[in-house]
Enzyme design. Structure first.
Site, PDB file in Angstrom:
ATOM      1  N   LYS A   1     122.522 -10.514  20.774  1.00  0.00           N
ATOM      2  CA  LYS A   1     121.364 -10.250  19.996  1.00  0.00           C
ATOM      3  C   LYS A   1     120.220 -11.479  19.946  1.00  0.00           C
ATOM      4  CE  LYS A   1     122.775  -6.557  17.928  1.00  0.00           C
ATOM      5  NZ  LYS A   1     122.509  -5.675  18.932  1.00  0.00           N
TER       6      LYS A   1
ATOM      7  N   HIS B   1     122.445   2.140  29.614  1.00  0.00           N
ATOM      8  CA  HIS B   1     124.225   2.102  29.350  1.00  0.00           C
ATOM      9  C   HIS B   1     124.272   2.923  27.978  1.00  0.00           C
ATOM     10  CE1 HIS B   1     125.606  -1.037  32.353  1.00  0.00           C
ATOM     11  NE2 HIS B   1     124.923  -0.113  32.691  1.00  0.00           N
TER      12      HIS B   1
ATOM     13  N   PRO C   1     126.356 -15.310  21.662  1.00  0.00           N
ATOM     14  CA  PRO C   1     126.064 -14.644  22.572  1.00  0.00           C
ATOM     15  C   PRO C   1     126.678 -13.200  22.427  1.00  0.00           C
ATOM     16  CG  PRO C   1     126.951 -16.272  23.947  1.00  0.00           C
ATOM     17  CD  PRO C   1     126.818 -16.814  22.448  1.00  0.00           C
TER      18      PRO C   1
ATOM     19  N   TYR D   1     133.703  -6.120  27.269  1.00  0.00           N
ATOM     20  CA  TYR D   1     134.030  -7.301  26.509  1.00  0.00           C
ATOM     21  C   TYR D   1     135.369  -7.561  26.367  1.00  0.00           C
ATOM     22  CZ  TYR D   1     129.270  -7.359  24.922  1.00  0.00           C
ATOM     23  OH  TYR D   1     127.712  -7.299  24.814  1.00  0.00           O
TER      24      TYR D   1
ATOM     25  N   TYR E   1     125.404  -2.920  17.534  1.00  0.00           N
ATOM     26  CA  TYR E   1     125.120  -3.089  18.830  1.00  0.00           C
ATOM     27  C   TYR E   1     123.952  -2.738  19.570  1.00  0.00           C
ATOM     28  CZ  TYR E   1     126.603  -4.556  23.794  1.00  0.00           C
ATOM     29  OH  TYR E   1     126.488  -4.914  25.116  1.00  0.00           O
TER      30      TYR E   1
HETATM   31  P1  FAD Z   1     113.425 -19.838  24.284  1.00  0.00           P
HETATM   32  O1  FAD Z   1     113.944 -18.942  25.630  1.00  0.00           O
HETATM   33  O2  FAD Z   1     114.504 -20.923  24.466  1.00  0.00           O
HETATM   34  O3  FAD Z   1     112.211 -20.408  24.763  1.00  0.00           O
HETATM   35  C1  FAD Z   1     111.660 -21.669  24.168  1.00  0.00           C
HETATM   36  C2  FAD Z   1     110.509 -22.360  25.197  1.00  0.00           C
HETATM   37  O4  FAD Z   1     109.767 -23.475  24.528  1.00  0.00           O
HETATM   38  C3  FAD Z   1     111.120 -22.694  26.362  1.00  0.00           C
HETATM   39  O5  FAD Z   1     110.505 -22.407  27.285  1.00  0.00           O
HETATM   40  C4  FAD Z   1     111.380 -24.299  25.976  1.00  0.00           C
HETATM   41  O6  FAD Z   1     111.188 -24.983  27.380  1.00  0.00           O
HETATM   42  C5  FAD Z   1     109.828 -24.245  25.164  1.00  0.00           C
HETATM   43  N1  FAD Z   1     109.668 -25.608  24.759  1.00  0.00           N
HETATM   44  C6  FAD Z   1     110.850 -26.234  23.875  1.00  0.00           C
HETATM   45  N2  FAD Z   1     110.479 -27.301  23.159  1.00  0.00           N
HETATM   46  C7  FAD Z   1     108.982 -27.366  23.486  1.00  0.00           C
HETATM   47  C8  FAD Z   1     108.060 -28.377  23.375  1.00  0.00           C
HETATM   48  N3  FAD Z   1     108.324 -29.426  22.344  1.00  0.00           N
HETATM   49  N4  FAD Z   1     106.812 -28.363  23.623  1.00  0.00           N
HETATM   50  C9  FAD Z   1     106.361 -27.129  24.396  1.00  0.00           C
HETATM   51  N5  FAD Z   1     107.384 -26.002  24.558  1.00  0.00           N
HETATM   52  C10 FAD Z   1     108.652 -26.488  24.340  1.00  0.00           C
HETATM   53  N6  FAD Z   1     120.324 -12.507  23.682  1.00  0.00           N
HETATM   54  C11 FAD Z   1     120.238 -11.185  23.861  1.00  0.00           C
HETATM   55  O7  FAD Z   1     119.379 -10.678  23.119  1.00  0.00           O
HETATM   56  N7  FAD Z   1     121.067 -10.549  24.593  1.00  0.00           N
HETATM   57  C12 FAD Z   1     121.877 -11.149  25.537  1.00  0.00           C
HETATM   58  O8  FAD Z   1     122.485 -10.393  26.192  1.00  0.00           O
HETATM   59  C13 FAD Z   1     122.005 -12.494  25.647  1.00  0.00           C
HETATM   60  N8  FAD Z   1     122.936 -13.339  26.317  1.00  0.00           N
HETATM   61  C14 FAD Z   1     122.653 -14.760  26.303  1.00  0.00           C
HETATM   62  C15 FAD Z   1     123.452 -15.100  27.342  1.00  0.00           C
HETATM   63  C16 FAD Z   1     123.636 -16.448  27.291  1.00  0.00           C
HETATM   64  C17 FAD Z   1     124.530 -17.367  28.333  1.00  0.00           C
HETATM   65  C18 FAD Z   1     122.522 -17.555  26.586  1.00  0.00           C
HETATM   66  C19 FAD Z   1     122.544 -19.047  26.509  1.00  0.00           C
HETATM   67  C20 FAD Z   1     121.613 -16.859  25.722  1.00  0.00           C
HETATM   68  C21 FAD Z   1     121.621 -15.514  25.557  1.00  0.00           C
HETATM   69  N9  FAD Z   1     121.090 -14.676  24.724  1.00  0.00           N
HETATM   70  C22 FAD Z   1     121.079 -13.317  24.597  1.00  0.00           C
HETATM   71  C23 FAD Z   1     120.158 -15.420  23.947  1.00  0.00           C
HETATM   72  C24 FAD Z   1     118.403 -15.564  24.591  1.00  0.00           C
HETATM   73  O9  FAD Z   1     118.659 -15.900  25.735  1.00  0.00           O
HETATM   74  C25 FAD Z   1     117.552 -16.408  23.487  1.00  0.00           C
HETATM   75  O10 FAD Z   1     117.840 -15.941  22.178  1.00  0.00           O
HETATM   76  C26 FAD Z   1     116.136 -16.074  24.076  1.00  0.00           C
HETATM   77  O11 FAD Z   1     115.913 -17.029  25.121  1.00  0.00           O
HETATM   78  C27 FAD Z   1     115.239 -16.645  22.669  1.00  0.00           C
HETATM   79  O12 FAD Z   1     113.847 -16.781  23.092  1.00  0.00           O
HETATM   80  P2  FAD Z   1     112.833 -17.775  22.467  1.00  0.00           P
HETATM   81  O13 FAD Z   1     111.564 -17.602  23.391  1.00  0.00           O
HETATM   82  O14 FAD Z   1     113.064 -17.740  21.259  1.00  0.00           O
HETATM   83  O15 FAD Z   1     113.490 -19.259  22.975  1.00  0.00           O
HETATM   84  C1  DHB Z   2     125.157 -10.625  28.913  1.00  0.00           C
HETATM   85  C2  DHB Z   2     125.026 -11.693  27.857  1.00  0.00           C
HETATM   86  C3  DHB Z   2     125.361 -11.384  26.751  1.00  0.00           C
HETATM   87  O1  DHB Z   2     125.571 -12.451  25.479  1.00  0.00           O
HETATM   88  C4  DHB Z   2     126.060 -10.059  26.128  1.00  0.00           C
HETATM   89  O2  DHB Z   2     126.662  -9.922  25.025  1.00  0.00           O
HETATM   90  C5  DHB Z   2     126.055  -9.457  27.098  1.00  0.00           C
HETATM   91  C6  DHB Z   2     125.530  -9.410  28.151  1.00  0.00           C
HETATM   92  C7  DHB Z   2     124.518 -10.876  30.153  1.00  0.00           C
HETATM   93  O3  DHB Z   2     124.253 -12.072  30.294  1.00  0.00           O
HETATM   94  O4  DHB Z   2     124.330 -10.009  30.686  1.00  0.00           O
END
Ligand code: FAD
Ligand code: DHB
Length: 403
Positions: free
Chosen positions: A299, A75, A295, A203, A386
């Site tokens: 980021k 995009h 979110p 947005y 962004y």
């Molecule tokens: P997580 O994905 O949380 O992974 C952590 C892992 O550790 C999990 O699998 C969990 O089960 C495991 N764990 C936890 N505790 C333990 C334990 N005690 N022992 C063993 N394992 C454990 N980010 C973007 O960049 N762009 C987006 O568009 C965006 N949109 C989002 C929309 C929503 C609705 C949400 C909720 C988040 C969004 N994010 C977005 C954020 C993004 O999803 C997270 O920042 C990302 O998942 C972080 O990855 P991580 O591996 O650090 O943590």
């Molecule tokens: C999505 C989530 C976000 O937080 C965002 O800023 C843009 C897109 C998504 O889930 O597609």
């Protein structure tokens, strides 16, 4: 008790843990991943969708981007809706970069498949993961699986276990500093198999609250509306969701919205959170274990990837050169990028959501968005953030640290 040894224990098989495991594997560094949940549960989580170019570059480096380059959508702009108008921020034209639409679920699947093909060790449904002696020189991690206790001795522990994980919680409160802000609303998200009537994300700041029109593919939409924190998913039928979404997203988009049945629906609270530092002896935090952004700026996943890239470089240089300096630089290098993404996410959140009862804040939003729509400089600033601020090279980081 069974006892084994590896170089790095990675706690968490989210994108951060899996990507770190993959980068280390390609460097010939051994790691075991311990994950609390099942393989299927981790793959079933619907989260991020928008990737920065830097994130795609790291996935290329990790050798896991073949499907992404076939299926992802690039995009070159993003829409901001306000007071019935929609303004396009021309990302590519303004700052020369685009964003990539590819679901976190797909990245997780690609990384899991690569790990299985490598034959690298992952333990799913690992219970009671506990860290030992990470402040000394010989850390160990214990866990239970199938009624048996296992112990892994290692050189370092990578805490990639998200906001609710055990790694950050193992650090005594007087050894770290926490910065936090909660927001008085959540996001209700719906995934549905229907072609998106929008070409780029929108947005929208509406008088009824924020809405986001996103997508995962040419046949799948992902949409969000701001909702009260105490709302439950059961309060929101699909019909109620789509009606509310149409009222907020702007007339031109709303006209094409189909009330498709949801295949996933969830509510996420919004929070800003940073822990400092990210290194405690032989324990390193990365991704959501160390920081959360609301979110709105897309980021969270991107920041997890830049932390992991920096940690991979530090561990690689440590093993190649037997030096401590790259490990010492890990935390300050990450934090410089983390705080800039925190600032941008906080700014986007403040400009686009309804903060009830704050008339001054509403006028500020109106003024800020008017300025954004009128000023190419303001648009370039938004676009620069962004699409993602550049990664710091290891050498530049060391210089900045010394200065
Ligand atoms: P997580 O994905 O949380 O992974 C952590 C892992 O550790 C999990 O699998 C969990 O089960 C495991 N764990 C936890 N505790 C333990 C334990 N005690 N022992 C063993 N394992 C454990 N980010 C973007 O960049 N762009 C987006 O568009 C965006 N949109 C989002 C929309 C929503 C609705 C949400 C909720 C988040 C969004 N994010 C977005 C954020 C993004 O999803 C997270 O920042 C990302 O998942 C972080 O990855 P991580 O591996 O650090 O943590
Ligand atoms: C999505 C989530 C976000 O937080 C965002 O800023 C843009 C897109 C998504 O889930 O597609």
């Amino acid at each position: 008790m069974s006892r084994t040894r590896t170089q790095i224990v990675i706690v968490g098989a989210g994108p951060a843990g899996l990507l770190l495991g993959q980068l280390l594997h390609r460097e010939g560094i051994d790691a075991v991943i311990l994950e609390r949940r099942s393989h299927e549960y981790v793959l079933g989580r619907i989260r991020a969708g928008v990737l920065e170019q830097g994130t795609v570059d790291v996935l290329d480096l990790a050798g896991v981007s073949a499907r992404l380059h076939k299926e992802a959508l690039v995009h070159e702009g993003v829409g901001i809706g306000f007071q019935g108008r929609r303004h396009r921020i021309a990302l590519k034209q303004l700052v020369g970069k685009s964003v990539t639409v590819y679901g976190q679920t797909e990245i997780t699947r690609d990384l899991m498949e690569a790990r299985a093909a490598n034959g690298a060790a992952s333990v799913y449904e690992a219970e009671d993961v506990t860290l030992h002696d990470w402040q000394g020189t010989s850390p160990r991690v214990t866990y239970r699986k199938g009624g048996v206790t296992h112990e892994i001795a290692c050189d370092f522990v990578a805490g990639c276990d998200g906001y609710h994980g055990v790694c950050r919680a193992s650090v005594p409160a007087d050894k770290c500093k926490v910065f936090e802000r909660e927001y008085p609303f959540g996001w209700l998200g719906v995934l549905a198999d229907v072609p998106p009537p929008w070409k780029e994300l929108v947005y929208a700041n509406s008088a009824r609250g924020f809405a986001l029109a996103s997508l995962r593919s040419p046949t799948r939409v992902r949409c969000y509306v701001q909702c009260p924190l105490d709302d439950r998913v059961e309060d929101w039928s699909d019909t109620r969701f789509w009606d509310e979404f149409r009222r907020r997203i702007g007339e031109d988009v709303a006209a094409g919205v189909v009330s498709a049945p949801s295949i996933e629906k969830s509510i996420a609270p919004l929070r800003s959170f940073v822990v400092e530092p990210l290194r405690f002896g032989r324990l390193f935090l990365a991704g959501d274990a160390a920081h959360i952004v609301p979110p709105t700026g897309a980021k969270g996943l991107n920041l997890a990837v830049s932390d992991v890239f920096y940690l991979y470089e530090a561990l690689r240089d440590h093993y190649r050169e037997r030096r401590e300096a790259p490990l010492d630089e890990y935390s300050p290098r990450c934090l410089r990028r983390i705080w800039k993404a925190e600032r941008f996410s906080w700014w986007m959140t403040r400009q686009l959501h309804l903060f009830p009862g704050d008339a001054f804040a509403r006028r500020m939003q109106e003024t800020e968005l008017e300025y954004l729509f009128e000023s190419p400089a303001a648009q370039a600033s938004m676009a620069e953030n962004y699409v993602g601020l550049p990664f710091e090279s290891a050498a530049a980081g060391a210089q900045a640290h010394v200065a």
